[in-house]
Design a protein around this motif. Structure first.
Motif, PDB file in Angstrom:
ATOM      1  N   GLY A  14      31.449  10.136   4.961  1.00  0.00           N
ATOM      2  CA  GLY A  14      32.881  10.545   5.575  1.00  0.00           C
ATOM      3  C   GLY A  14      31.877  11.251   6.238  1.00  0.00           C
ATOM      4  N   ASN A  15      33.493  12.719   6.705  1.00  0.00           N
ATOM      5  CA  ASN A  15      32.527  13.084   8.048  1.00  0.00           C
ATOM      6  C   ASN A  15      32.062  14.709   7.676  1.00  0.00           C
ATOM      7  N   LEU A  16      30.893  14.491   8.922  1.00  0.00           N
ATOM      8  CA  LEU A  16      29.790  15.421   8.882  1.00  0.00           C
ATOM      9  C   LEU A  16      29.876  16.372   8.029  1.00  0.00           C
ATOM     10  N   ALA A  17      30.671  17.655   7.923  1.00  0.00           N
ATOM     11  CA  ALA A  17      31.148  18.381   7.260  1.00  0.00           C
ATOM     12  C   ALA A  17      31.205  18.713   6.435  1.00  0.00           C
ATOM     13  N   PHE A  18      31.678  17.028   5.563  1.00  0.00           N
ATOM     14  CA  PHE A  18      32.487  16.876   4.640  1.00  0.00           C
ATOM     15  C   PHE A  18      30.714  16.209   3.465  1.00  0.00           C
ATOM     16  N   ASN A  19      29.620  15.817   4.660  1.00  0.00           N
ATOM     17  CA  ASN A  19      28.142  15.151   3.294  1.00  0.00           C
ATOM     18  C   ASN A  19      27.910  16.678   3.456  1.00  0.00           C
ATOM     19  N   LEU A  20      27.559  17.212   4.189  1.00  0.00           N
ATOM     20  CA  LEU A  20      26.639  18.087   4.352  1.00  0.00           C
ATOM     21  C   LEU A  20      27.103  19.399   2.987  1.00  0.00           C
ATOM     22  N   GLU A  21      28.519  18.810   2.801  1.00  0.00           N
ATOM     23  CA  GLU A  21      29.335  20.466   1.529  1.00  0.00           C
ATOM     24  C   GLU A  21      28.217  19.498   0.512  1.00  0.00           C
ATOM     25  N   ILE A  22      28.838  18.129  -0.216  1.00  0.00           N
ATOM     26  CA  ILE A  22      28.686  17.536  -0.614  1.00  0.00           C
ATOM     27  C   ILE A  22      27.516  17.427  -1.911  1.00  0.00           C
ATOM     28  N   HIS A  73      38.882   9.810  -2.772  1.00  0.00           N
ATOM     29  CA  HIS A  73      39.646   9.709  -1.245  1.00  0.00           C
ATOM     30  C   HIS A  73      39.951  10.445  -0.852  1.00  0.00           C
ATOM     31  N   THR A  74      38.994  11.083   0.070  1.00  0.00           N
ATOM     32  CA  THR A  74      40.193  11.610   0.223  1.00  0.00           C
ATOM     33  C   THR A  74      40.303  12.378   2.010  1.00  0.00           C
ATOM     34  N   CYS A  75      41.634  11.677   2.084  1.00  0.00           N
ATOM     35  CA  CYS A  75      43.028  12.305   3.438  1.00  0.00           C
ATOM     36  C   CYS A  75      43.185  13.243   3.637  1.00  0.00           C
ATOM     37  N   ARG A  76      43.844  13.683   5.015  1.00  0.00           N
ATOM     38  CA  ARG A  76      44.536  13.975   5.370  1.00  0.00           C
ATOM     39  C   ARG A  76      45.916  14.002   4.899  1.00  0.00           C
ATOM     40  N   GLU A  77      46.560  12.966   5.295  1.00  0.00           N
ATOM     41  CA  GLU A  77      48.067  12.075   5.268  1.00  0.00           C
ATOM     42  C   GLU A  77      47.763  11.113   4.050  1.00  0.00           C
ATOM     43  N   GLY A  84      44.030  18.959  -2.139  1.00  0.00           N
ATOM     44  CA  GLY A  84      43.333  19.861  -1.938  1.00  0.00           C
ATOM     45  C   GLY A  84      41.918  18.414  -1.513  1.00  0.00           C
ATOM     46  N   ARG A  85      40.755  18.819  -1.413  1.00  0.00           N
ATOM     47  CA  ARG A  85      39.460  18.337  -0.884  1.00  0.00           C
ATOM     48  C   ARG A  85      38.702  18.516  -1.959  1.00  0.00           C
ATOM     49  N   ILE A  86      38.300  17.655  -2.135  1.00  0.00           N
ATOM     50  CA  ILE A  86      37.261  16.919  -3.216  1.00  0.00           C
ATOM     51  C   ILE A  86      36.611  18.192  -3.875  1.00  0.00           C
ATOM     52  N   THR A  87      35.898  18.818  -2.523  1.00  0.00           N
ATOM     53  CA  THR A  87      34.528  19.881  -2.609  1.00  0.00           C
ATOM     54  C   THR A  87      35.179  21.320  -3.210  1.00  0.00           C
ATOM     55  N   ASP A  88      36.300  20.907  -3.395  1.00  0.00           N
ATOM     56  CA  ASP A  88      37.052  22.718  -3.786  1.00  0.00           C
ATOM     57  C   ASP A  88      37.272  22.286  -4.941  1.00  0.00           C
ATOM     58  N   THR A 140      44.835  14.010  -1.538  1.00  0.00           N
ATOM     59  CA  THR A 140      45.352  14.856   0.655  1.00  0.00           C
ATOM     60  C   THR A 140      45.373  16.362   0.969  1.00  0.00           C
ATOM     61  N   THR A 141      45.006  16.558   1.951  1.00  0.00           N
ATOM     62  CA  THR A 141      44.987  17.999   2.236  1.00  0.00           C
ATOM     63  C   THR A 141      45.803  18.333   3.449  1.00  0.00           C
ATOM     64  N   ARG A 142      46.469  17.268   4.505  1.00  0.00           N
ATOM     65  CA  ARG A 142      47.936  17.982   4.821  1.00  0.00           C
ATOM     66  C   ARG A 142      48.999  17.396   4.604  1.00  0.00           C
ATOM     67  N   GLU A 143      49.642  16.809   3.445  1.00  0.00           N
ATOM     68  CA  GLU A 143      50.808  16.068   2.621  1.00  0.00           C
ATOM     69  C   GLU A 143      51.005  15.849   1.377  1.00  0.00           C
ATOM     70  N   ASP A 149      48.819   4.747  13.309  1.00  0.00           N
ATOM     71  CA  ASP A 149      48.756   4.345  13.964  1.00  0.00           C
ATOM     72  C   ASP A 149      46.788   5.024  14.544  1.00  0.00           C
ATOM     73  N   ARG A 150      46.254   5.588  12.822  1.00  0.00           N
ATOM     74  CA  ARG A 150      44.983   5.937  13.726  1.00  0.00           C
ATOM     75  C   ARG A 150      43.690   5.041  12.902  1.00  0.00           C
ATOM     76  N   LEU A 151      44.482   3.882  12.132  1.00  0.00           N
ATOM     77  CA  LEU A 151      43.421   3.294  11.025  1.00  0.00           C
ATOM     78  C   LEU A 151      43.980   1.518  11.417  1.00  0.00           C
ATOM     79  N   ALA A 205      33.992   9.965  -0.811  1.00  0.00           N
ATOM     80  CA  ALA A 205      34.956   9.147   0.650  1.00  0.00           C
ATOM     81  C   ALA A 205      35.589  10.202   1.262  1.00  0.00           C
ATOM     82  N   THR A 206      35.930  10.001   2.557  1.00  0.00           N
ATOM     83  CA  THR A 206      36.545  10.948   2.971  1.00  0.00           C
ATOM     84  C   THR A 206      37.064   9.429   4.390  1.00  0.00           C
ATOM     85  N   GLY A 207      38.775   9.569   5.007  1.00  0.00           N
ATOM     86  CA  GLY A 207      38.762   8.781   5.585  1.00  0.00           C
ATOM     87  C   GLY A 207      38.418   7.280   6.240  1.00  0.00           C
ATOM     88  N   THR A 208      37.366   7.488   6.982  1.00  0.00           N
ATOM     89  CA  THR A 208      37.368   5.671   6.879  1.00  0.00           C
ATOM     90  C   THR A 208      36.111   5.416   6.414  1.00  0.00           C
TER      91      THR A 208
HETATM   92  P1  A2P Z   1      41.324  19.150   5.461  1.00  0.00           P
HETATM   93  O1  A2P Z   1      42.623  18.836   6.148  1.00  0.00           O
HETATM   94  O2  A2P Z   1      41.039  19.975   4.765  1.00  0.00           O
HETATM   95  O3  A2P Z   1      40.214  19.336   7.068  1.00  0.00           O
HETATM   96  P2  A2P Z   1      38.965  13.797   8.976  1.00  0.00           P
HETATM   97  O4  A2P Z   1      40.115  12.573   8.973  1.00  0.00           O
HETATM   98  O5  A2P Z   1      38.829  15.521   9.893  1.00  0.00           O
HETATM   99  O6  A2P Z   1      37.802  13.229   8.879  1.00  0.00           O
HETATM  100  O7  A2P Z   1      39.191  14.755   7.329  1.00  0.00           O
HETATM  101  C1  A2P Z   1      39.055  13.751   6.371  1.00  0.00           C
HETATM  102  C2  A2P Z   1      39.540  14.309   5.458  1.00  0.00           C
HETATM  103  O8  A2P Z   1      37.971  15.114   4.877  1.00  0.00           O
HETATM  104  C3  A2P Z   1      40.473  15.542   5.433  1.00  0.00           C
HETATM  105  O9  A2P Z   1      41.636  15.908   4.421  1.00  0.00           O
HETATM  106  C4  A2P Z   1      39.823  16.691   5.328  1.00  0.00           C
HETATM  107  O10 A2P Z   1      40.381  18.061   5.120  1.00  0.00           O
HETATM  108  C5  A2P Z   1      38.849  16.507   4.501  1.00  0.00           C
HETATM  109  N1  A2P Z   1      37.095  17.004   5.339  1.00  0.00           N
HETATM  110  C6  A2P Z   1      36.860  17.702   6.398  1.00  0.00           C
HETATM  111  N2  A2P Z   1      36.088  18.703   6.039  1.00  0.00           N
HETATM  112  C7  A2P Z   1      35.716  18.883   5.055  1.00  0.00           C
HETATM  113  C8  A2P Z   1      34.812  19.115   4.110  1.00  0.00           C
HETATM  114  N3  A2P Z   1      33.601  20.046   4.692  1.00  0.00           N
HETATM  115  N4  A2P Z   1      34.513  19.303   2.562  1.00  0.00           N
HETATM  116  C9  A2P Z   1      35.483  18.261   2.291  1.00  0.00           C
HETATM  117  N5  A2P Z   1      36.511  18.109   2.716  1.00  0.00           N
HETATM  118  C10 A2P Z   1      36.488  17.898   3.764  1.00  0.00           C
END
Ligand code: A2P
Length: 273
Positions: free
Chosen positions: A237-245, A155-159, A206-210, A197-200, A29-31, A127-130
């Motif tokens: 990926g999303n901004l926070a992810f890009n900065l961390e990677i 590829h890291t996604c919530r679900e 876990g997050r790829i960064t961890d 995946t991080t939430r399922e 429903d989101r993609l 990559a994260t998400g889209t």
């Molecule tokens: P998390 O569920 O722990 O936030 P979003 O759907 O919000 O764009 O996130 C896509 C994926 O990227 C989620 O699995 C999310 O994990 C992960 N994510 C978000 N921020 C970071 C980050 N700073 N470093 C690594 N992964 C991240």
């Protein structure tokens, strides 16, 4: 009757830079992903993005930057998008159907291109998400396999359901006869897919960064940690992810590249409406 034959044909208003939707697939429903006709004049490098959109309520084009998810050789263009219920563009774009028109400005740009990287042995796509979209293009691009011995896509996604577009694309890539002929079986064997995946619950959580910090990703794949002599990376990926990677890659000794100055890694923000 004369009236019928003499009638001036009704002119359907055409959008500037209009392209026609050929296929739409909803993943969750989101993609969703969709394909459109490709302007004959459009040349782009796999990994680049273009501005696409619709006419807004005020009659002006409402455009956003979208990575082209199809490879440069494809005769159509594919896009992979989030659906945001109150998003200015995607609240409308999610309802497109085959035959509808969208606006596509034929001016491709972007940093996730092979030209922005120095030669290496192994390429990482993070990559994260889209943010998977530019890699959907690059994974179908022959140059990816000419340039590298190993291609690792994380590829890291919530679900779990959010991984499906990417998972299916890679599976199709490895089983489709046309793709095998085009890219070569030995090249397709270079692909290592690492979804998390991080939430399922899923095989790797876990997050790829961890997972990089703990070393788990290297252990799971049976590869040496990232090294500036051999490894190159593209991040989307999303901004926070890009900065961390970015910080992690710099920590490994990689430097950020650009079209004008190729180096060891490149980053781009995934589109979020
Ligand atoms: P998390 O569920 O722990 O936030 P979003 O759907 O919000 O764009 O996130 C896509 C994926 O990227 C989620 O699995 C999310 O994990 C992960 N994510 C978000 N921020 C970071 C980050 N700073 N470093 C690594 N992964 C991240």
């Amino acid at each position: 009757t004369r009236a019928a034959t003499d009638a001036t044909p009704v002119k359907t208003p055409t959008l500037p830079d209009a392209q026609t939707v050929t296929e739409v697939k909803h993943w969750t429903d989101r993609l969703f992903s969709f394909r459109v006709t490709r302007p004959q004049s459009l040349r782009f490098r796999s990994g680049e993005f273009v501005m696409i959109g619709l006419l807004g309520d005020n009659g002006k084009p409402l455009l956003r930057a979208y990575s082209i998810a199809s490879p440069a050789w494809d005769d159509e263009l594919e896009f992979y998008s989030i659906k945001v219920q109150d998003g200015p563009l995607t609240s409308k774009l999610q309802h497109i159907q085959p035959g509808d028109q969208i606006i596509l400005r034929p001016k491709p740009v972007g940093t996730l291109v092979h030209d922005a990287l120095l030669p290496g042995k192994r390429i990482w796509f993070f990559a994260t998400g889209t943010g998977f979209a530019p890699f959907a293009s690059l994974l179908r691009e022959p140059q990816t396999y000419e340039d590298y011995d190993e291609v690792i896509i994380t590829h890291t996604c919530r679900e779990v359901a959010e991984l499906e577009y990417g998972r299916q694309l890679i599976e199709d890539l490895k089983s489709d006869e046309m793709m095998i002929e085009l890219l070569g079986q030995e090249n397709l064997d270079k692909i290592r897919y690492y979804p998390t995946t991080t939430r399922e619950e899923s095989p790797v959580m876990g997050r790829i960064t961890d997972l990089m910090r703990s070393g788990r990703v290297y252990a799971d794949l049976g590869v040496e940690p990232i090294n500036p002599d051999t490894d190159r990376a593209m991040v989307c990926g999303n901004l926070a992810f890009n900065l961390e990677i970015k910080e992690l890659l710099e920590g490994y000794g990689l430097e950020e590249g650009a079209n004008s100055k190729p180096a060891q890694y490149v980053v781009e923000k995934a589109f979020l409406d």
